[in-house]
Design an enzyme around this catalytic site. Structure first.
Site, PDB file in Angstrom:
ATOM      1  N   SER A 160      35.564  34.035 -29.193  1.00  0.00           N
ATOM      2  CA  SER A 160      34.705  34.784 -30.109  1.00  0.00           C
ATOM      3  C   SER A 160      33.419  35.136 -29.388  1.00  0.00           C
ATOM      4  O   SER A 160      33.026  34.454 -28.433  1.00  0.00           O
ATOM      5  CB  SER A 160      34.376  33.932 -31.348  1.00  0.00           C
ATOM      6  N   TYR A 165      31.778  25.704 -34.900  1.00  0.00           N
ATOM      7  CA  TYR A 165      32.627  26.841 -34.555  1.00  0.00           C
ATOM      8  C   TYR A 165      32.218  27.430 -33.211  1.00  0.00           C
ATOM      9  O   TYR A 165      33.067  27.667 -32.332  1.00  0.00           O
ATOM     10  CB  TYR A 165      32.531  27.903 -35.648  1.00  0.00           C
TER      11      TYR A 165
END
Length: 256
Positions: free
Chosen positions: A146, A159
């Protein structure tokens, strides 16, 4: 002829988190490029729907309902594929999740859940696929990271930590396994239209914040990810190793 092949004909790909969203799009894209696809998800109904799309593309679909955080489930998948003489040429570590807690509010359970789903599972799948790819003379591994693994965002520290770790894991595995003909790369998406982002993108203020830092002034469509995923799995990427390809509309290029 210098134009490399983007075809995946004759290949078999394993895609985790293939029941919906990014994983489903990549699995179907691989089928359309000619690959048979092994799909892994926790939800049988999602698997069946993805498998139907793969079969409509004219290739085989192998379905596994499994919890990717359970190592015994991962081992069982590869053991079953071995007994069926299914050789994995491509692995896509896509399974992932997030719990949007502030750093001071993260619980032990949240930490373990996100780490096990996003990072631990990607390593164990890579290890199992890697040992077989080494024996078979090579392969391609693509892990979904990401932009949150590269720049600080409001997605949460746990995350972001898993996605940054994936980027570094990609480099280390590429360094160690490149000699065996195994290419290891990752893709770093920005915001895409998926079931997981639907509520966030419905918030106009939040959406405007996203668009404000995206040079292309739009969120991604799932079709925008399929091409890069096919490229990294194909012969066209034979000399691409240890890299993270950010598919982000230019979001990560900006400064002040």
């Amino acid at each position: 002829m210098y134009l490399p092949s983007f075809s995946l004909e004759g290949k078999t790909a394993l895609v985790t988190g293939a029941g919906r969203g990014i994983g489903r799009a990549i699995a179907i894209g691989y089928a359309e490029a000619g690959a048979d696809v092994v799909i892994v998800s926790r939800t049988q109904s999602d698997l069946e729907e993805t498998a139907e799309h793969i079969q409509q593309a004219g290739t085989k679909a192998y379905t596994f309902e499994a919890d990717v955080t359970n190592k015994s489930h991962i081992e069982a998948i590869f053991e079953k594929l071995d007994t069926q003489n299914v050789k994995i040429d491509i692995l896509v570590n896509n399974a992932g999740m997030n719990i949007r807690s502030k750093a001071l509010e993260v619980s032990d359970e949240e930490w373990d859940t996100i780490m096990n789903t996003n990072l631990r599972s990607a390593f164990w799948f890579s290890q199992k696929a890697g040992e077989r790819m080494k024996e078979n003379g090579g392969g391609k591994i693509v892990t979904i990271s990401s932009v949150a693994g590269h720049v600080a965002l409001r997605t949460g520290v746990v995350y972001a930590s898993t996605k940054a770790a994936i980027i570094q894991m990609t480099k280390n595995l590429a360094l160690e396994w490149g000699q065996y003909g195994i290419n290891v790369n990752s893709i770093g998406p920005w915001y895409f239209k998926t079931p997981l982002t639907e509520k966030l993108l419905a918030d106009k203020d939040y959406l405007n914040d996203i668009l404000a830092v995206t040079p292309q002034k739009r969120v991604g469509e799932l079709s925008d990810l399929v091409g890069p995923a096919v490229f990294l799995a194909s012969d066209a990427a034979n000399y691409v190793n240890g890299q993270t390809l950010f598919v982000d509309g230019g979001m990560t290029i900006q400064g002040f």
